[in-house]
Scaffold this motif. Structure first.
Motif, PDB file in Angstrom:
ATOM      1  N   LEU A 162      45.475 -67.506  20.551  1.00 35.97           N
ATOM      2  CA  LEU A 162      45.141 -67.795  21.945  1.00 35.97           C
ATOM      3  C   LEU A 162      45.313 -66.555  22.810  1.00 35.97           C
ATOM      4  N   ASP A 163      46.498 -65.987  22.810  1.00 29.94           N
ATOM      5  CA  ASP A 163      46.735 -64.771  23.593  1.00 29.94           C
ATOM      6  C   ASP A 163      48.053 -64.156  23.148  1.00 29.94           C
ATOM      7  N   VAL A 164      48.017 -62.900  22.771  1.00 28.84           N
ATOM      8  CA  VAL A 164      49.225 -62.188  22.378  1.00 28.84           C
ATOM      9  C   VAL A 164      49.004 -60.702  22.630  1.00 28.84           C
ATOM     10  N   GLN A 165      50.034 -60.031  23.098  1.00 23.23           N
ATOM     11  CA  GLN A 165      49.967 -58.603  23.346  1.00 23.23           C
ATOM     12  C   GLN A 165      50.582 -57.848  22.163  1.00 23.23           C
ATOM     13  N   PRO A 166      50.010 -56.675  21.806  1.00 22.34           N
ATOM     14  CA  PRO A 166      50.535 -55.913  20.660  1.00 22.34           C
ATOM     15  C   PRO A 166      52.038 -55.658  20.733  1.00 22.34           C
ATOM     16  N   ASN A 167      52.556 -55.341  21.937  1.00 23.37           N
ATOM     17  CA  ASN A 167      53.995 -55.066  22.039  1.00 23.37           C
ATOM     18  C   ASN A 167      54.841 -56.328  21.864  1.00 23.37           C
ATOM     19  N   GLU A 168      54.228 -57.490  22.036  1.00 20.58           N
ATOM     20  CA  GLU A 168      54.949 -58.745  21.843  1.00 20.58           C
ATOM     21  C   GLU A 168      55.137 -59.062  20.365  1.00 20.58           C
ATOM     22  N   ILE A 169      54.224 -58.554  19.511  1.00 19.92           N
ATOM     23  CA  ILE A 169      54.271 -58.863  18.077  1.00 19.92           C
ATOM     24  C   ILE A 169      55.561 -58.352  17.456  1.00 19.92           C
ATOM     25  N   ILE A 170      56.107 -57.262  17.979  1.00 16.81           N
ATOM     26  CA  ILE A 170      57.354 -56.710  17.442  1.00 16.81           C
ATOM     27  C   ILE A 170      58.459 -57.763  17.443  1.00 16.81           C
ATOM     28  N   ASN A 171      58.459 -58.607  18.465  1.00 17.29           N
ATOM     29  CA  ASN A 171      59.490 -59.652  18.557  1.00 17.29           C
ATOM     30  C   ASN A 171      59.390 -60.659  17.421  1.00 17.29           C
ATOM     31  N   PHE A 172      58.180 -60.832  16.859  1.00 14.69           N
ATOM     32  CA  PHE A 172      57.999 -61.814  15.792  1.00 14.69           C
ATOM     33  C   PHE A 172      58.851 -61.491  14.565  1.00 14.69           C
ATOM     34  N   PHE A 173      59.240 -60.211  14.414  1.00 17.00           N
ATOM     35  CA  PHE A 173      60.007 -59.798  13.245  1.00 17.00           C
ATOM     36  C   PHE A 173      61.509 -59.986  13.438  1.00 17.00           C
ATOM     37  N   LYS A 174      61.905 -60.442  14.627  1.00 20.65           N
ATOM     38  CA  LYS A 174      63.312 -60.682  14.886  1.00 20.65           C
ATOM     39  C   LYS A 174      63.733 -62.031  14.305  1.00 20.65           C
ATOM     40  N   LYS A 175      64.906 -62.074  13.719  1.00 20.07           N
ATOM     41  CA  LYS A 175      65.399 -63.309  13.107  1.00 20.07           C
ATOM     42  C   LYS A 175      65.537 -64.411  14.150  1.00 20.07           C
ATOM     43  N   GLY A 176      64.899 -65.536  13.893  1.00 22.02           N
ATOM     44  CA  GLY A 176      65.009 -66.691  14.771  1.00 22.02           C
ATOM     45  C   GLY A 176      64.029 -66.714  15.917  1.00 22.02           C
ATOM     46  N   TYR A 177      63.234 -65.623  16.087  1.00 22.22           N
ATOM     47  CA  TYR A 177      62.294 -65.604  17.214  1.00 22.22           C
ATOM     48  C   TYR A 177      61.023 -66.362  16.865  1.00 22.22           C
ATOM     49  N   SER A 178      60.545 -67.182  17.789  1.00 27.06           N
ATOM     50  CA  SER A 178      59.292 -67.907  17.607  1.00 27.06           C
ATOM     51  C   SER A 178      58.756 -68.317  18.971  1.00 27.06           C
ATOM     52  N   LYS A 179      57.434 -68.265  19.129  1.00 30.80           N
ATOM     53  CA  LYS A 179      56.828 -68.728  20.376  1.00 30.80           C
ATOM     54  C   LYS A 179      56.913 -70.245  20.489  1.00 30.80           C
ATOM     55  N   LYS A 180      57.235 -70.910  19.381  1.00 31.38           N
ATOM     56  CA  LYS A 180      57.372 -72.364  19.374  1.00 31.38           C
ATOM     57  C   LYS A 180      58.799 -72.806  19.716  1.00 31.38           C
ATOM     58  N   GLY A 181      59.691 -71.816  19.902  1.00 32.12           N
ATOM     59  CA  GLY A 181      61.078 -72.165  20.207  1.00 32.12           C
ATOM     60  C   GLY A 181      62.036 -71.286  19.434  1.00 32.12           C
ATOM     61  N   ASN A 182      63.282 -71.297  19.822  1.00 26.83           N
ATOM     62  CA  ASN A 182      64.285 -70.457  19.175  1.00 26.83           C
ATOM     63  C   ASN A 182      64.662 -70.996  17.798  1.00 26.83           C
ATOM     64  N   ASN A 183      65.160 -70.085  16.975  1.00 24.78           N
ATOM     65  CA  ASN A 183      65.671 -70.405  15.634  1.00 24.78           C
ATOM     66  C   ASN A 183      64.626 -71.015  14.710  1.00 24.78           C
ATOM     67  N   ARG A 184      63.360 -70.634  14.904  1.00 26.86           N
ATOM     68  CA  ARG A 184      62.307 -71.105  14.006  1.00 26.86           C
ATOM     69  C   ARG A 184      61.667 -69.959  13.236  1.00 26.86           C
ATOM     70  N   GLY A 185      61.688 -68.759  13.800  1.00 26.44           N
ATOM     71  CA  GLY A 185      60.984 -67.645  13.189  1.00 26.44           C
ATOM     72  C   GLY A 185      61.787 -66.939  12.114  1.00 26.44           C
ATOM     73  N   ILE A 186      61.503 -67.201  10.858  1.00 31.91           N
ATOM     74  CA  ILE A 186      62.189 -66.521   9.759  1.00 31.91           C
ATOM     75  C   ILE A 186      61.209 -65.856   8.805  1.00 31.91           C
ATOM     76  N   GLY A 187      59.916 -66.246   8.860  1.00 34.13           N
ATOM     77  CA  GLY A 187      58.933 -65.735   7.919  1.00 34.13           C
ATOM     78  C   GLY A 187      58.735 -64.241   8.015  1.00 34.13           C
ATOM     79  N   LEU A 188      58.404 -63.730   9.198  1.00 29.56           N
ATOM     80  CA  LEU A 188      58.167 -62.306   9.371  1.00 29.56           C
ATOM     81  C   LEU A 188      59.464 -61.510   9.271  1.00 29.56           C
ATOM     82  N   TYR A 189      60.566 -62.098   9.691  1.00 31.51           N
ATOM     83  CA  TYR A 189      61.859 -61.443   9.513  1.00 31.51           C
ATOM     84  C   TYR A 189      62.128 -61.227   8.022  1.00 31.51           C
TER      85      TYR A 189
END
Length: 224
Positions: A162-189
């Motif tokens: 939908l919409d994402v900025q290149p500098n925002e993608i860096i956050n996707f690699f942080k443990k627990g970060y997700s645009k869907k909510g906290n403590n969900r993003g583990i894949g890219l980490y």
């Protein structure tokens, strides 16, 4: 002990996806069995369509349909039955919920030098993120490529976003970060963490084409 554990993981992955591989081979063989019928249908269309423009149009439509229906045969370019079965399952799962998956394969192996069970983990995380990103969009498409370039083997996966900025993608690699909510993003980490162990590179960014914004993640490893 570590080698024994790796072999056990590899065997488990093989057993999980060998059945998917066998199903794919069976499906392709069935389609090949009908190949002569399709050739006859194309050859005899001149009987139904008397003017040249109509004939060309219907032959093109017929052939394009056959190409789409037989796209899965391209997976057999790979020489890794486990990876073939895994990718086949991922494609089928995505298309079952209305996501179009396109792909191109120009190499016979995926990310040489990384154990297959880890390749499954890497690609699985990328697919999971892509499906999560596109399933609520009106334009649902995922595209992946497997190939070689400048001494590297690579796997790249792209999806509409939908919409994402290149500098925002860096956050996707942080443990627990997700645009869907906290403590969900583990894949890219997890992918970033494994890059140190297996010495591969991770590239990412966004692109604009086909009237949509796309995000891509590319895994590169030096050829062995």
């Amino acid at each position: 002990k570590e080698k024994s554990i790796q072999n056990e993981y590899q065997l488990t992955i093989y057993q999980m996806y060998q059945n998917s591989y066998d199903n794919l081979v069976l499906e392709i063989r069935m389609r090949q069995h009908e190949f002569q019928n399709h050739l006859n249908a194309i050859y005899n269309q001149h009987i139904l369509y008397k003017d040249y423009e109509s004939l060309v149009e219907h032959q093109r439509d017929y052939c394009e349909t056959l190409i789409v229906e037989n796209k899965l045969s391209k997976l057999l370019k790979l020489k890794q039955s486990t990876i073939i079965g895994f990718l086949y399952g991922k494609i089928m799962d995505a298309e079952r919920i209305g996501i179009e998956v396109k792909f191109d394969i120009s190499s016979d192996k995926v990310l040489c030098g990384i154990p297959e069970y880890k390749v499954v983990e890497i690609i699985g995380n990328l697919f999971a993120n892509a499906v999560e990103a596109v399933k609520e969009l009106s334009y649902k498409e995922i595209y992946f490529r497997i190939g070689k370039e400048e001494g590297y083997n690579y796997f790249i996966l792209e999806n509409t976003v939908l919409d994402v900025q290149p500098n925002e993608i860096i956050n996707f690699f942080k443990k627990g970060y997700s645009k869907k909510g906290n403590n969900r993003g583990i894949g890219l980490y997890s992918i970033k963490k494994m890059s140190k162990q297996f010495n591969y590179l991770v590239e990412f960014g966004t692109r604009d084409y086909t009237n949509a914004k796309w995000i891509y993640f590319k895994i590169k490893i030096k050829e062995q």
